[in-house]
Design a protein around this motif. Structure first.
Motif, PDB file in Angstrom:
ATOM      1  N   ASP A  84       7.935  20.193  -0.651  1.00 58.89           N
ATOM      2  CA  ASP A  84       9.061  21.096  -0.845  1.00 58.89           C
ATOM      3  C   ASP A  84       9.668  21.599   0.462  1.00 58.89           C
ATOM      4  O   ASP A  84      10.883  21.802   0.558  1.00 58.89           O
ATOM      5  N   SER A  85       8.823  21.785   1.460  1.00 58.93           N
ATOM      6  CA  SER A  85       9.325  22.352   2.721  1.00 58.93           C
ATOM      7  C   SER A  85      10.307  21.436   3.448  1.00 58.93           C
ATOM      8  O   SER A  85      11.052  21.899   4.321  1.00 58.93           O
ATOM      9  N   VAL A  86      10.310  20.164   3.111  1.00 58.39           N
ATOM     10  CA  VAL A  86      11.229  19.227   3.772  1.00 58.39           C
ATOM     11  C   VAL A  86      12.169  18.553   2.786  1.00 58.39           C
ATOM     12  O   VAL A  86      12.993  17.724   3.183  1.00 58.39           O
ATOM     13  N   LYS A  87      12.056  18.922   1.532  1.00 59.08           N
ATOM     14  CA  LYS A  87      12.892  18.293   0.509  1.00 59.08           C
ATOM     15  C   LYS A  87      14.363  18.572   0.798  1.00 59.08           C
ATOM     16  O   LYS A  87      14.744  19.684   1.134  1.00 59.08           O
ATOM     17  N   GLY A  88      15.164  17.525   0.674  1.00 59.06           N
ATOM     18  CA  GLY A  88      16.581  17.646   0.993  1.00 59.06           C
ATOM     19  C   GLY A  88      16.898  17.376   2.442  1.00 59.06           C
ATOM     20  O   GLY A  88      18.081  17.248   2.802  1.00 59.06           O
ATOM     21  N   ARG A  89      15.873  17.319   3.267  1.00 58.16           N
ATOM     22  CA  ARG A  89      16.090  17.052   4.698  1.00 58.16           C
ATOM     23  C   ARG A  89      15.408  15.761   5.140  1.00 58.16           C
ATOM     24  O   ARG A  89      15.923  15.058   6.002  1.00 58.16           O
TER      25      ARG A  89
ATOM     26  N   TYR B 127       0.821  -1.211   0.000  1.00 56.87           N
ATOM     27  CA  TYR B 127       0.000   0.000   0.000  1.00 56.87           C
ATOM     28  C   TYR B 127       0.853   1.259   0.000  1.00 56.87           C
ATOM     29  O   TYR B 127       2.006   1.247   0.421  1.00 56.87           O
ATOM     30  N   ALA B 128       0.232   2.323  -0.473  1.00 50.25           N
ATOM     31  CA  ALA B 128       0.871   3.621  -0.338  1.00 50.25           C
ATOM     32  C   ALA B 128       0.788   4.059   1.119  1.00 50.25           C
ATOM     33  O   ALA B 128      -0.274   3.955   1.739  1.00 50.25           O
ATOM     34  N   ILE B 129       1.895   4.551   1.640  1.00 50.11           N
ATOM     35  CA  ILE B 129       1.951   5.008   3.030  1.00 50.11           C
ATOM     36  C   ILE B 129       2.360   6.468   3.042  1.00 50.11           C
ATOM     37  O   ILE B 129       3.390   6.841   2.468  1.00 50.11           O
ATOM     38  N   GLY B 130       1.549   7.270   3.667  1.00 49.48           N
ATOM     39  CA  GLY B 130       1.839   8.694   3.748  1.00 49.48           C
ATOM     40  C   GLY B 130       2.244   9.107   5.142  1.00 49.48           C
ATOM     41  O   GLY B 130       1.879   8.479   6.130  1.00 49.48           O
ATOM     42  N   TRP B 131       3.031  10.182   5.186  1.00 49.32           N
ATOM     43  CA  TRP B 131       3.393  10.809   6.459  1.00 49.32           C
ATOM     44  C   TRP B 131       2.768  12.200   6.496  1.00 49.32           C
ATOM     45  O   TRP B 131       2.817  12.934   5.499  1.00 49.32           O
ATOM     46  N   PHE B 132       2.240  12.542   7.637  1.00 50.49           N
ATOM     47  CA  PHE B 132       1.608  13.828   7.860  1.00 50.49           C
ATOM     48  C   PHE B 132       2.111  14.387   9.182  1.00 50.49           C
ATOM     49  O   PHE B 132       2.661  13.672  10.001  1.00 50.49           O
ATOM     50  N   ARG B 133       1.862  15.667   9.367  1.00 46.47           N
ATOM     51  CA  ARG B 133       2.193  16.276  10.648  1.00 46.47           C
ATOM     52  C   ARG B 133       1.202  17.383  10.957  1.00 46.47           C
ATOM     53  O   ARG B 133       0.615  17.981  10.062  1.00 46.47           O
TER      54      ARG B 133
ATOM     55  N   GLY C  42      -0.312   9.257  16.427  1.00 44.87           N
ATOM     56  CA  GLY C  42       0.858  10.043  16.100  1.00 44.87           C
ATOM     57  C   GLY C  42       1.962   9.926  17.125  1.00 44.87           C
ATOM     58  O   GLY C  42       1.795   9.363  18.211  1.00 44.87           O
ATOM     59  N   THR C  43       3.083  10.489  16.740  1.00 43.11           N
ATOM     60  CA  THR C  43       4.232  10.565  17.635  1.00 43.11           C
ATOM     61  C   THR C  43       4.736  11.998  17.631  1.00 43.11           C
ATOM     62  O   THR C  43       4.842  12.620  16.577  1.00 43.11           O
ATOM     63  N   LEU C  44       5.007  12.521  18.811  1.00 45.19           N
ATOM     64  CA  LEU C  44       5.355  13.928  18.951  1.00 45.19           C
ATOM     65  C   LEU C  44       6.843  14.149  18.723  1.00 45.19           C
ATOM     66  O   LEU C  44       7.680  13.479  19.335  1.00 45.19           O
ATOM     67  N   VAL C  45       7.129  15.096  17.848  1.00 40.65           N
ATOM     68  CA  VAL C  45       8.500  15.540  17.613  1.00 40.65           C
ATOM     69  C   VAL C  45       8.612  16.984  18.083  1.00 40.65           C
ATOM     70  O   VAL C  45       7.855  17.844  17.638  1.00 40.65           O
ATOM     71  N   THR C  46       9.535  17.230  18.974  1.00 46.35           N
ATOM     72  CA  THR C  46       9.770  18.571  19.478  1.00 46.35           C
ATOM     73  C   THR C  46      11.207  18.951  19.178  1.00 46.35           C
ATOM     74  O   THR C  46      12.142  18.256  19.578  1.00 46.35           O
ATOM     75  N   VAL C  47      11.352  20.036  18.442  1.00 45.86           N
ATOM     76  CA  VAL C  47      12.682  20.528  18.096  1.00 45.86           C
ATOM     77  C   VAL C  47      12.911  21.813  18.879  1.00 45.86           C
ATOM     78  O   VAL C  47      12.275  22.834  18.633  1.00 45.86           O
ATOM     79  N   SER C  48      13.820  21.742  19.823  1.00 43.79           N
ATOM     80  CA  SER C  48      14.040  22.878  20.706  1.00 43.79           C
ATOM     81  C   SER C  48      15.409  22.767  21.354  1.00 43.79           C
ATOM     82  O   SER C  48      15.902  21.661  21.615  1.00 43.79           O
ATOM     83  N   SER C  49      15.985  23.919  21.619  1.00 38.58           N
ATOM     84  CA  SER C  49      17.258  23.937  22.324  1.00 38.58           C
ATOM     85  C   SER C  49      17.040  24.108  23.823  1.00 38.58           C
ATOM     86  O   SER C  49      17.990  24.121  24.593  1.00 38.58           O
TER      87      SER C  49
ATOM     88  N   MET D  22      14.479  12.207   9.297  1.00 42.13           N
ATOM     89  CA  MET D  22      14.406  13.662   9.361  1.00 42.13           C
ATOM     90  C   MET D  22      15.759  14.211   9.808  1.00 42.13           C
ATOM     91  O   MET D  22      16.220  13.893  10.912  1.00 42.13           O
ATOM     92  N   ASN D  23      16.357  14.996   8.960  1.00 39.63           N
ATOM     93  CA  ASN D  23      17.656  15.603   9.256  1.00 39.63           C
ATOM     94  C   ASN D  23      17.529  17.117   9.262  1.00 39.63           C
ATOM     95  O   ASN D  23      16.553  17.682   8.758  1.00 39.63           O
ATOM     96  N   SER D  24      18.513  17.761   9.828  1.00 42.02           N
ATOM     97  CA  SER D  24      18.562  19.228   9.869  1.00 42.02           C
ATOM     98  C   SER D  24      17.259  19.804  10.387  1.00 42.02           C
ATOM     99  O   SER D  24      16.689  20.728   9.804  1.00 42.02           O
ATOM    100  N   LEU D  25      16.799  19.268  11.467  1.00 37.68           N
ATOM    101  CA  LEU D  25      15.509  19.682  12.016  1.00 37.68           C
ATOM    102  C   LEU D  25      15.556  21.116  12.533  1.00 37.68           C
ATOM    103  O   LEU D  25      16.577  21.580  13.059  1.00 37.68           O
ATOM    104  N   THR D  26      14.437  21.777  12.382  1.00 44.90           N
ATOM    105  CA  THR D  26      14.266  23.149  12.870  1.00 44.90           C
ATOM    106  C   THR D  26      13.051  23.190  13.789  1.00 44.90           C
ATOM    107  O   THR D  26      12.212  22.280  13.756  1.00 44.90           O
ATOM    108  N   PRO D  27      12.931  24.237  14.581  1.00 44.11           N
ATOM    109  CA  PRO D  27      11.739  24.342  15.450  1.00 44.11           C
ATOM    110  C   PRO D  27      10.430  24.293  14.669  1.00 44.11           C
ATOM    111  O   PRO D  27       9.405  23.865  15.225  1.00 44.11           O
ATOM    112  N   GLU D  28      10.465  24.685  13.407  1.00 41.61           N
ATOM    113  CA  GLU D  28       9.254  24.647  12.590  1.00 41.61           C
ATOM    114  C   GLU D  28       8.812  23.221  12.262  1.00 41.61           C
ATOM    115  O   GLU D  28       7.701  23.016  11.771  1.00 41.61           O
ATOM    116  N   ASP D  29       9.660  22.259  12.505  1.00 44.26           N
ATOM    117  CA  ASP D  29       9.300  20.861  12.297  1.00 44.26           C
ATOM    118  C   ASP D  29       8.599  20.250  13.514  1.00 44.26           C
ATOM    119  O   ASP D  29       8.176  19.093  13.455  1.00 44.26           O
TER     120      ASP D  29
END
Length: 123
Positions: free
Chosen positions: A61-66, A30-36, A116-123, A82-89
């Motif tokens: 596009d907002s995550v392409k390359g990462r 099946y096709a599997i999609g990721w959402f946030r 879902g699973t929570l991702v928090t990007v923060s320093s 997921m690489n090069s994560l930013t707080p916007e992720d």
């Protein structure tokens, strides 16, 4: 029937790998999609991987390359690397499928959603 996991707290610039698995069917068919969904925002698509009949993947596009999506048939897992994560992720990340055999991305509709699973990007 779907379960996303692997979220957590990560510093900006860091990486996480999320996993999506199913207990009662093989994801490869099946096709599997990721959402946030970020706090206070609407849910958005992140990307998709087609069934192994096709095997194609795409990310928005907002995550392409990462971010990249892959599938491990032996483990019945779909991954979101997921690489090069930013707080916007920062968001709750979900996986979903149409459960239509042989489907390609994007499917007509996502009918089955995991918790879902929570991702928090923060320093």
């Amino acid at each position: 029937q779907l379960q996303a996991s692997g979220g957590g707290l990560v510093q900006p610039g860091g990486s996480l790998r999320l996993s999506c698995t199913a207990s009662r069917f093989a994801l490869r068919y099946y096709a599997i999609g990721w959402f946030r969904q970020a706090p206070g925002k609407e849910r958005e698509g992140v990307g998709c991987i087609s069934s192994t009949d096709d095997g194609s993947t795409y990310v928005v596009d907002s995550v392409k390359g990462r971010f990249t999506i892959s599938m491990d048939n032996a483990k019945n897992m779909v991954y979101l690397q997921m690489n090069s994560l930013t707080p916007e992720d920062t968001a709750v990340y979900y996986c979903a499928t149409d459960k239509v055999a042989g489907s390609s991305c994007p499917p007509l509709a996502y009918n089955y959603w995991g918790q879902g699973t929570l991702v928090t990007v923060s320093s």
